[in-house]
Write a protein that holds these residues in place. Structure first.
Motif, PDB file in Angstrom:
ATOM      1  N   THR A 108     -85.120 -46.224 -14.353  1.00 49.22           N
ATOM      2  CA  THR A 108     -85.656 -46.073 -12.999  1.00 49.22           C
ATOM      3  C   THR A 108     -84.972 -46.988 -11.978  1.00 49.22           C
ATOM      4  O   THR A 108     -85.451 -47.105 -10.855  1.00 49.22           O
ATOM      5  N   GLU A 138     -82.658 -39.077 -19.002  1.00 52.68           N
ATOM      6  CA  GLU A 138     -84.065 -38.749 -18.742  1.00 52.68           C
ATOM      7  C   GLU A 138     -84.209 -37.503 -17.894  1.00 52.68           C
ATOM      8  O   GLU A 138     -85.179 -36.757 -18.017  1.00 52.68           O
ATOM      9  N   ALA A 139     -83.231 -37.270 -17.000  1.00 49.98           N
ATOM     10  CA  ALA A 139     -83.248 -36.089 -16.137  1.00 49.98           C
ATOM     11  C   ALA A 139     -82.675 -34.854 -16.830  1.00 49.98           C
ATOM     12  O   ALA A 139     -82.594 -33.784 -16.216  1.00 49.98           O
ATOM     13  N   HIS A 140     -82.275 -35.003 -18.090  1.00 51.31           N
ATOM     14  CA  HIS A 140     -81.670 -33.903 -18.855  1.00 51.31           C
ATOM     15  C   HIS A 140     -80.445 -33.337 -18.136  1.00 51.31           C
ATOM     16  O   HIS A 140     -80.189 -32.138 -18.174  1.00 51.31           O
ATOM     17  N   ALA A 141     -79.705 -34.238 -17.490  1.00 54.03           N
ATOM     18  CA  ALA A 141     -78.558 -33.820 -16.685  1.00 54.03           C
ATOM     19  C   ALA A 141     -77.230 -34.023 -17.397  1.00 54.03           C
ATOM     20  O   ALA A 141     -76.184 -33.682 -16.858  1.00 54.03           O
ATOM     21  N   ALA A 184     -80.739 -42.859 -16.708  1.00 48.28           N
ATOM     22  CA  ALA A 184     -81.365 -41.992 -15.710  1.00 48.28           C
ATOM     23  C   ALA A 184     -80.950 -40.539 -15.901  1.00 48.28           C
ATOM     24  O   ALA A 184     -81.782 -39.626 -15.818  1.00 48.28           O
ATOM     25  N   LEU A 185     -79.660 -40.317 -16.157  1.00 45.29           N
ATOM     26  CA  LEU A 185     -79.178 -38.947 -16.338  1.00 45.29           C
ATOM     27  C   LEU A 185     -79.714 -38.335 -17.630  1.00 45.29           C
ATOM     28  O   LEU A 185     -80.011 -37.140 -17.684  1.00 45.29           O
ATOM     29  N   ARG A 204     -79.653 -36.642  -9.182  1.00 47.01           N
ATOM     30  CA  ARG A 204     -80.371 -36.493 -10.450  1.00 47.01           C
ATOM     31  C   ARG A 204     -80.819 -37.862 -10.986  1.00 47.01           C
ATOM     32  O   ARG A 204     -81.803 -37.950 -11.716  1.00 47.01           O
ATOM     33  N   ALA A 205     -80.070 -38.901 -10.641  1.00 41.80           N
ATOM     34  CA  ALA A 205     -80.452 -40.259 -11.072  1.00 41.80           C
ATOM     35  C   ALA A 205     -81.586 -40.831 -10.231  1.00 41.80           C
ATOM     36  O   ALA A 205     -82.109 -41.903 -10.551  1.00 41.80           O
ATOM     37  N   GLY A 206     -81.961 -40.129  -9.159  1.00 40.94           N
ATOM     38  CA  GLY A 206     -83.086 -40.549  -8.338  1.00 40.94           C
ATOM     39  C   GLY A 206     -82.733 -41.074  -6.964  1.00 40.94           C
ATOM     40  O   GLY A 206     -83.606 -41.546  -6.239  1.00 40.94           O
ATOM     41  N   GLY A 257     -80.740 -27.824 -11.818  1.00 34.40           N
ATOM     42  CA  GLY A 257     -81.460 -28.208 -13.017  1.00 34.40           C
ATOM     43  C   GLY A 257     -80.563 -27.998 -14.219  1.00 34.40           C
ATOM     44  O   GLY A 257     -79.507 -27.386 -14.129  1.00 34.40           O
ATOM     45  N   GLN A 302     -84.283 -45.079  -8.727  1.00 32.17           N
ATOM     46  CA  GLN A 302     -85.310 -44.255  -8.111  1.00 32.17           C
ATOM     47  C   GLN A 302     -85.601 -44.705  -6.677  1.00 32.17           C
ATOM     48  O   GLN A 302     -85.961 -45.852  -6.423  1.00 32.17           O
TER      49      GLN A 302
END
Length: 290
Positions: free
Chosen positions: A142, A29-32, A26-27, A171-173, A4, A145
């Motif tokens: 997404t 949105e994932a706070h990555a 995507a990254l 992390r990108a799904g 995380g 995903q």
């Protein structure tokens, strides 16, 4: 590897289109990811990327844009990837990981691994996802995903770099299988490259079939348009794929031609039972993958 929080402090994306832009979205949105730097020859596309919140900033010069990056994602046409990597390699900081989204891996991985300076690592990758649209405006968070992103390590691959690239795609799904580059290219020739070759050929064939004159394509409906949707994909990208995965594509095209010839013989013979069996077999296999 942390599961995380921020995984990549600074991500440089070279080629900010559907694939690169969607990874950035995507990254984020994932706070990555901390900072995302876009690099592209099309400055208007880059400005649009900042306006859409895909990028934090942009640079046109690749050598300038990758300085200080922890991960560089190269999302350009396949033939250009080694050229891009050769240009940026001398200015990459130790520990930088370079990865890509090209759909041909043997050519790319073999070239790029040999371009890495001491302490800089290349890890080949290929997200199995996309649409027929291009440009940063086509990207969406997404896209990946539930999809697969294949990562193609070799005996030269740094284990820590491999782990980070795998985690980036997770992390990108994505689900992230590992695969030998040669195996990847043979598989993609069958499930992706061949269908595109068929779609492009079918559009040209129908357009060129002028026995009755007129514009046949104007009369096409749902079935034809659904089947040939992928023929709207980027011609430069598919030119490069055809050139760099030529042997595998030729093999699958020849194999496909055998099935088309078999079907032609059944139609010519008027063999109703065999035709139904041929179609039923295909239907059952197609239905099973839905």
């Amino acid at each position: 590897m942390p599961k995380g929080g921020v995984l990549i402090e600074r991500l440089a994306v070279i080629g900010v289109g559907l694939i690169g832009g969607s990874l950035a979205r995507a990254l984020r949105e994932a706070h990555a990811v901390g900072e995302i730097v876009g690099i592209d020859r099309d400055e208007e596309n880059l400005r649009r990327g900042v306006e859409l919140g895909v990028l934090d900033r942009y640079v046109v010069d690749p050598r300038e844009g990758v300085q200080g990056a922890d991960v560089v994602f190269v999302s350009t046409p396949v033939c250009s990837i080694p050229t891009v990597v050769a240009e940026i390699a001398p200015v990459l900081k130790p520990g930088t990981i370079v990865t890509d989204g090209g759909s041909v891996k043997e050519f790319v991985v073999a070239a790029c691994e040999n371009l890495m300076p001491e302490g800089v690592h290349f890890v080949g990758g290929h997200p199995i996802s996309g649409t027929e649209h291009s440009g940063v405006q086509a990207s969406f968070a997404t896209l990946y995903q539930g999809k697969r992103s294949i990562v193609t390590p070799t005996e030269k691959t740094d284990p820590a770099a491999l782990e980070k690239v795998v985690e980036m795609w997770r992390r990108a799904g994505c689900r992230v299988p590992l695969m030998d580059p040669v195996q990847h290219d043979r598989m993609l020739a069958a499930i992706s490259h061949l269908p595109h070759m068929v779609a492009y050929s079918l559009v040209n064939a129908v357009d060129g079939y002028d026995r009755f004159g007129g514009d046949l394509l104007a009369f096409t409906a749902g079935g034809f348009r659904d089947f040939t949707r992928i023929a709207s994909s980027d011609p430069v990208m598919w030119r490069d794929i055809a050139l760099t995965n030529r042997e595998a594509i030729l093999e699958t095209m020849d194999f496909f031609a055998g099935y088309l010839a078999k079907l032609r013989s059944l139609v010519e013979a008027g063999d109703a039972q065999a035709l139904e069996a041929f179609f039923l077999n295909s239907k059952q296999k197609r239905d099973a993958i839905l």
